[in-house]
Design a protein around this motif. Structure first.
Motif, PDB file in Angstrom:
ATOM      1  N   UNK A  68       0.972  -1.186  -0.176  1.00 16.64           N
ATOM      2  CA  UNK A  68       0.068   0.120   0.038  1.00 16.64           C
ATOM      3  C   UNK A  68       1.019   1.336  -0.040  1.00 16.64           C
ATOM      4  N   UNK A  69       1.639   1.615   1.071  1.00 14.79           N
ATOM      5  CA  UNK A  69       2.815   2.705   0.617  1.00 14.79           C
ATOM      6  C   UNK A  69       3.811   2.631  -0.315  1.00 14.79           C
ATOM      7  N   UNK A  70       4.015   1.374  -0.761  1.00 13.03           N
ATOM      8  CA  UNK A  70       5.080   1.350  -2.041  1.00 13.03           C
ATOM      9  C   UNK A  70       4.277   1.987  -2.981  1.00 13.03           C
ATOM     10  N   UNK A  71       3.003   1.440  -3.373  1.00 15.54           N
ATOM     11  CA  UNK A  71       2.458   1.926  -4.643  1.00 15.54           C
ATOM     12  C   UNK A  71       2.284   3.301  -4.561  1.00 15.54           C
ATOM     13  N   UNK A  72       1.695   3.827  -3.073  1.00 16.04           N
ATOM     14  CA  UNK A  72       1.108   5.263  -3.238  1.00 16.04           C
ATOM     15  C   UNK A  72       2.504   6.156  -3.167  1.00 16.04           C
ATOM     16  N   UNK A  73       3.433   5.766  -2.391  1.00  9.78           N
ATOM     17  CA  UNK A  73       4.797   6.776  -2.615  1.00  9.78           C
ATOM     18  C   UNK A  73       5.395   6.664  -4.024  1.00  9.78           C
ATOM     19  N   UNK A  74       5.275   5.542  -4.501  1.00 11.33           N
ATOM     20  CA  UNK A  74       6.000   5.373  -5.865  1.00 11.33           C
ATOM     21  C   UNK A  74       5.053   6.384  -7.037  1.00 11.33           C
ATOM     22  N   UNK A  75       3.885   6.284  -6.796  1.00 12.19           N
ATOM     23  CA  UNK A  75       3.105   7.159  -7.823  1.00 12.19           C
ATOM     24  C   UNK A  75       3.187   8.331  -7.693  1.00 12.19           C
TER      25      UNK A  75
ATOM     26  N   UNK B 185      10.501   3.414 -11.130  1.00 11.61           N
ATOM     27  CA  UNK B 185      10.773   3.157 -12.176  1.00 11.61           C
ATOM     28  C   UNK B 185       9.809   2.684 -13.513  1.00 11.61           C
ATOM     29  N   UNK B 186       8.994   1.753 -12.919  1.00 10.70           N
ATOM     30  CA  UNK B 186       7.924   1.083 -13.805  1.00 10.70           C
ATOM     31  C   UNK B 186       6.861   2.315 -14.052  1.00 10.70           C
ATOM     32  N   UNK B 187       6.461   2.990 -13.080  1.00  5.23           N
ATOM     33  CA  UNK B 187       5.381   4.093 -13.341  1.00  5.23           C
ATOM     34  C   UNK B 187       5.789   5.325 -13.947  1.00  5.23           C
ATOM     35  N   UNK B 188       7.122   5.652 -13.733  1.00  8.21           N
ATOM     36  CA  UNK B 188       7.625   6.653 -14.558  1.00  8.21           C
ATOM     37  C   UNK B 188       7.586   6.349 -16.098  1.00  8.21           C
ATOM     38  N   UNK B 189       7.951   5.002 -16.504  1.00 10.08           N
ATOM     39  CA  UNK B 189       7.895   4.654 -17.627  1.00 10.08           C
ATOM     40  C   UNK B 189       6.766   4.749 -18.444  1.00 10.08           C
ATOM     41  N   UNK B 190       5.715   4.427 -17.538  1.00 10.29           N
ATOM     42  CA  UNK B 190       4.205   4.305 -18.268  1.00 10.29           C
ATOM     43  C   UNK B 190       3.846   5.570 -18.478  1.00 10.29           C
ATOM     44  N   UNK B 191       4.202   6.635 -17.507  1.00  6.03           N
ATOM     45  CA  UNK B 191       3.751   8.222 -17.539  1.00  6.03           C
ATOM     46  C   UNK B 191       4.413   8.706 -18.789  1.00  6.03           C
ATOM     47  N   UNK B 192       5.651   8.253 -19.042  1.00  7.54           N
ATOM     48  CA  UNK B 192       6.330   9.103 -20.262  1.00  7.54           C
ATOM     49  C   UNK B 192       5.769   8.771 -21.377  1.00  7.54           C
ATOM     50  N   UNK B 193       5.200   7.616 -21.477  1.00  8.94           N
ATOM     51  CA  UNK B 193       4.726   6.855 -22.665  1.00  8.94           C
ATOM     52  C   UNK B 193       3.326   7.365 -22.954  1.00  8.94           C
ATOM     53  N   UNK B 194       2.663   8.393 -22.098  1.00  4.39           N
ATOM     54  CA  UNK B 194       1.519   8.957 -22.187  1.00  4.39           C
ATOM     55  C   UNK B 194       1.527  10.194 -23.394  1.00  4.39           C
ATOM     56  N   UNK B 195       0.770  10.194 -24.209  1.00  4.22           N
ATOM     57  CA  UNK B 195       0.785  11.220 -25.300  1.00  4.22           C
ATOM     58  C   UNK B 195       0.727  12.609 -24.686  1.00  4.22           C
ATOM     59  N   UNK B 196       1.606  13.679 -25.084  1.00  2.00           N
ATOM     60  CA  UNK B 196       1.320  14.898 -24.471  1.00  2.00           C
ATOM     61  C   UNK B 196       0.245  15.806 -25.126  1.00  2.00           C
TER      62      UNK B 196
ATOM     63  N   UNK C 138      -3.601   8.828 -13.899  1.00  2.00           N
ATOM     64  CA  UNK C 138      -4.007   7.650 -13.108  1.00  2.00           C
ATOM     65  C   UNK C 138      -4.925   6.771 -14.080  1.00  2.00           C
ATOM     66  N   UNK C 139      -5.720   7.196 -14.690  1.00  2.00           N
ATOM     67  CA  UNK C 139      -6.572   6.057 -15.397  1.00  2.00           C
ATOM     68  C   UNK C 139      -5.699   5.446 -16.694  1.00  2.00           C
ATOM     69  N   UNK C 140      -4.777   6.062 -17.155  1.00  4.38           N
ATOM     70  CA  UNK C 140      -3.994   5.520 -18.358  1.00  4.38           C
ATOM     71  C   UNK C 140      -2.628   4.643 -17.493  1.00  4.38           C
TER      72      UNK C 140
END
Length: 316
Positions: A85-92, A182-193, A215-217
């Protein structure tokens, strides 16, 4: 044409040559041990015996009524929940901050490296480190708390169920939060600006862009993180095993399913067949939970609406 076919055949043979070592290693060190574990769960191999007899589902019947096994599974989920729970929240949260162009944070790569660094440490060394940090009575944590007057006498953290669980969960969080980041950052950077640009034009603020677009993407990636974290949590072994007395003390409340399997298979009576049954049981539980999570988090298809034909004289 024939020359081209001959060249392609040579390329294929070269490909097979490079693939063969992986296939051999996989079959010998992964596939066969897995099959042997399933076979072993139907036998009665223990102690110094070499051969085992087929006993059918006796081990599985014992497993279903084994309170120690279900207690270990419960401990596993409690520790994993306190960690995830804290891992996902703080990482996000940090992933959103570190990928926000408007903030213009300096040293993003340094922050990534620092967050991921604990994941490079061995679990055994980290366990021994925290065992000494929270040691009783002269551990550094106890000395610091007494110096600031927070406690009057040294507190034995590893005789407290709550403290022991929190320490193990914190170590798990500390070691794996960087990988989730790292995984969440990679997913965020793949979202179209362009999605954010369109939202800003329509009057959306930063908060709305985060919760309505980012968050939805991130849902597929968060599902991947959830499943892989759960699989890793069910295999949690080294930290709970080494941080106390190798049996999940105190009161066996940090004894995970993997630790219990090791205790049965390699300590005491060394009941290999029942240990194999425990591992198969953990595999089944993990698979069922992954399927359930996939069903719950999968996007539901919109129901097809019935078409109504309007004709002369009324609707049909």
């Amino acid at each position: 044409m024939g020359k081209h076919v001959g060249t392609q055949a040579k390329v294929n043979r070269a490909g097979y040559f490079f693939v063969i070592p992986f296939v051999v290693v996989f079959l010998v060190f992964n596939f066969w041990p897995t099959i042997y574990t399933f076979l072993l769960s139907f036998g009665n191999l223990e102690g110094l015996r070499v051969n085992f007899d087929f006993v059918g589902l006796a081990n599985y019947k014992k497993l279903l009524s084994d309170p120690y096994f279900w207690g270990a599974v419960g401990n596993t989920f409690i520790i994993w929940g306190l960690n995830f729970a804290p891992q996902l929240g703080l990482a996000l949260l940090f992933a959103i901050w570190l990928t926000d162009v408007k903030l213009r944070l300096r040293g993003k790569n340094l922050f990534r490296a620092l967050f991921y660094l604990p994941n490079l440490l061995t679990a055994a060394s980290v366990s021994l480190l925290f065992r000494s940090l929270f040691g009783h009575p002269i551990g550094p944590v106890n000395q610091l708390l007494m110096k600031f007057g927070m406690i009057e006498s040294a507190f034995n953290f590893y005789r407290s169920v709550t403290a022991s669980r929190l320490i193990v969960a914190f170590i798990q969080w500390w070691m794996w939060c960087g990988q989730t980041l790292i995984l969440l950052m990679a997913a965020i950077t793949s979202i179209s600006p362009s999605l954010y640009e369109s939202a800003v034009i329509d009057g959306a603020n930063d908060w709305q862009c985060t919760w309505k677009i980012t968050v939805p993407l991130l849902r597929p990636m968060m599902f991947y993180v959830l499943v892989t974290s759960m699989v890793g949590g069910m295999q949690m072994f080294d930290i709970p095993f080494l941080i106390t007395g190798m049996h999940g003390e105190p009161d066996y409340k940090i004894r995970t399913a993997a630790v219990y399997m090791y205790n049965i298979g390699f300590q005491g009576k060394t009941n290999y067949s029942y240990a194999a049954t425990i591992s198969v049981g953990v595999f089944i539980i993990t698979t069922v939970l992954a399927i359930v999570i996939n069903k719950i988090t999968s996007e539901r298809k919109p129901r097809k609406r019935k078409a109504y034909v309007v004709a002369e004289g009324g609707a049909q």
